[in-house]
Scaffold this motif. Sequence first.
Motif, short mmCIF file in Angstrom:
data_model
loop_
_atom_site.label_atom_id
_atom_site.label_comp_id
_atom_site.label_asym_id
_atom_site.label_seq_id
_atom_site.Cartn_x
_atom_site.Cartn_y
_atom_site.Cartn_z
N LYS A 125 -8.61 3.79 -8.34
CA LYS A 125 -8.70 2.52 -8.19
C LYS A 125 -10.40 2.03 -8.77
O LYS A 125 -11.12 2.78 -8.98
N ASP A 126 -10.34 0.67 -9.15
CA ASP A 126 -11.56 -0.12 -9.38
C ASP A 126 -12.72 0.48 -8.60
O ASP A 126 -13.99 0.86 -8.79
N LYS A 127 -12.58 -0.27 -7.26
CA LYS A 127 -13.52 0.14 -6.31
C LYS A 127 -12.74 0.18 -5.03
O LYS A 127 -11.63 -0.34 -4.57
N VAL A 128 -12.93 1.27 -4.47
CA VAL A 128 -12.12 1.80 -3.05
C VAL A 128 -12.52 1.03 -2.04
O VAL A 128 -13.78 0.86 -1.84
N CYS A 129 -11.54 0.57 -1.30
CA CYS A 129 -12.05 -0.03 0.00
C CYS A 129 -11.21 0.86 1.04
O CYS A 129 -10.54 1.58 0.66
N GLN A 130 -11.48 0.82 2.50
CA GLN A 130 -11.09 1.53 3.25
C GLN A 130 -9.46 1.48 3.32
O GLN A 130 -8.92 2.44 3.69
N ASP A 131 -8.86 0.17 3.14
CA ASP A 131 -7.43 0.44 3.00
C ASP A 131 -6.91 1.14 2.09
O ASP A 131 -5.77 1.80 2.36
N ASP A 132 -7.36 1.30 0.95
CA ASP A 132 -6.82 2.28 -0.20
C ASP A 132 -6.85 3.61 0.35
O ASP A 132 -5.83 4.25 -0.02
N VAL A 133 -7.85 4.11 1.16
CA VAL A 133 -8.01 5.32 1.75
C VAL A 133 -6.72 5.54 2.63
O VAL A 133 -6.16 6.60 2.75
N GLU A 134 -6.72 4.75 3.75
CA GLU A 134 -5.68 4.63 4.71
C GLU A 134 -4.28 4.78 4.19
O GLU A 134 -3.30 5.44 4.51
N LYS A 135 -4.24 3.78 3.04
CA LYS A 135 -2.54 3.83 2.44
C LYS A 135 -2.28 5.26 1.66
O LYS A 135 -1.21 5.58 1.49
N MET A 136 -3.46 5.94 1.40
CA MET A 136 -2.87 7.33 0.89
C MET A 136 -2.30 8.19 1.80
O MET A 136 -1.30 8.72 1.58
N VAL A 137 -2.71 8.01 3.17
CA VAL A 137 -2.10 8.76 4.09
C VAL A 137 -0.81 8.16 4.64
O VAL A 137 0.13 8.97 4.96
N THR A 138 -0.83 7.10 4.91
CA THR A 138 0.35 6.27 5.48
C THR A 138 1.24 5.82 4.89
O THR A 138 2.60 5.64 5.07
N LYS A 139 0.99 5.64 3.23
CA LYS A 139 2.27 5.27 2.52
C LYS A 139 2.65 6.10 1.28
O LYS A 139 3.61 6.38 1.13
N GLN A 140 1.45 6.48 0.55
CA GLN A 140 1.46 7.08 -0.70
C GLN A 140 2.32 8.68 -0.14
O GLN A 140 3.01 9.27 -0.98
N LEU A 141 1.46 9.20 0.74
CA LEU A 141 1.90 10.63 1.06
C LEU A 141 3.47 10.86 1.69
O LEU A 141 4.19 11.45 0.95
N PRO A 142 3.89 9.89 2.46
CA PRO A 142 5.12 9.74 3.02
C PRO A 142 6.07 9.43 1.69
O PRO A 142 7.38 9.94 1.40
N ASP A 143 5.83 8.59 0.74
CA ASP A 143 6.63 8.16 -0.45
C ASP A 143 6.90 9.44 -1.14
O ASP A 143 7.90 9.75 -1.74
N PHE A 144 5.65 10.02 -1.32
CA PHE A 144 5.65 11.47 -2.48
C PHE A 144 6.62 12.41 -1.54
O PHE A 144 7.59 12.71 -2.45
N ARG A 145 6.56 12.70 -0.41
CA ARG A 145 7.51 13.62 0.16
C ARG A 145 8.78 13.25 0.24
O ARG A 145 9.66 13.95 0.12
N ALA A 146 9.24 11.95 0.33
CA ALA A 146 10.54 11.32 0.08
C ALA A 146 11.17 11.45 -1.09
O ALA A 146 12.36 11.56 -1.37
#
Length: 165
Positions: free
Chosen positions: A105-126
């Motif tokens: 990310k250019d500049k990381v915001c709290q939403d980016d960190v939250e999305k790693m756990v709530t969206k990217q990890l489940p997407d990756f596992r699926a």
Amino acid sequence: MITTHEREDEPMTFEQIREMYREIGRTQPKTDNQELVSMQRIYETQIVRDAEDDLFAAALTSKSMFAGQRYDAIQIRANRSSKGRTGRFDFILSNDATVAIIDVKDKVCQDDVEKMVTKQLPDFRALYHEYQNRAVYLGICSMSFDDHVLQRAHELGIGILRQKG
């Protein structure tokens, strides 16, 4: 004054690239064509993003380590879709026992960190069934983090990668 690159055998630094595009933006004639302006912003953003990806890609491939693990393989800008689900991952590092998903990310915001756990990890596992039996590590790369984001990333177990110097 546009910053020039003095040595052909050395890559431009991220700051040199960023300043070059800022200067181009200041010296370009103003236009009322909103589409052209929008396209220029997208292009400039992609150039900066590619420079950051290249910077972190060089570090990750040269060390082949993250979260105390040594990795045998690295995928850069991996995309996969299946059954209506799509995932885009800047880096996927793997070995026989673990896999690391790393976002840039250019500049990381709290939403980016939250999305790693709530969206990217489940997407990756699926989407990446071949890694089902491996421990997964998450990481985020950026040039800029604020203290609240660093604290939240730590709480969520997300590793931080940032430029030194």
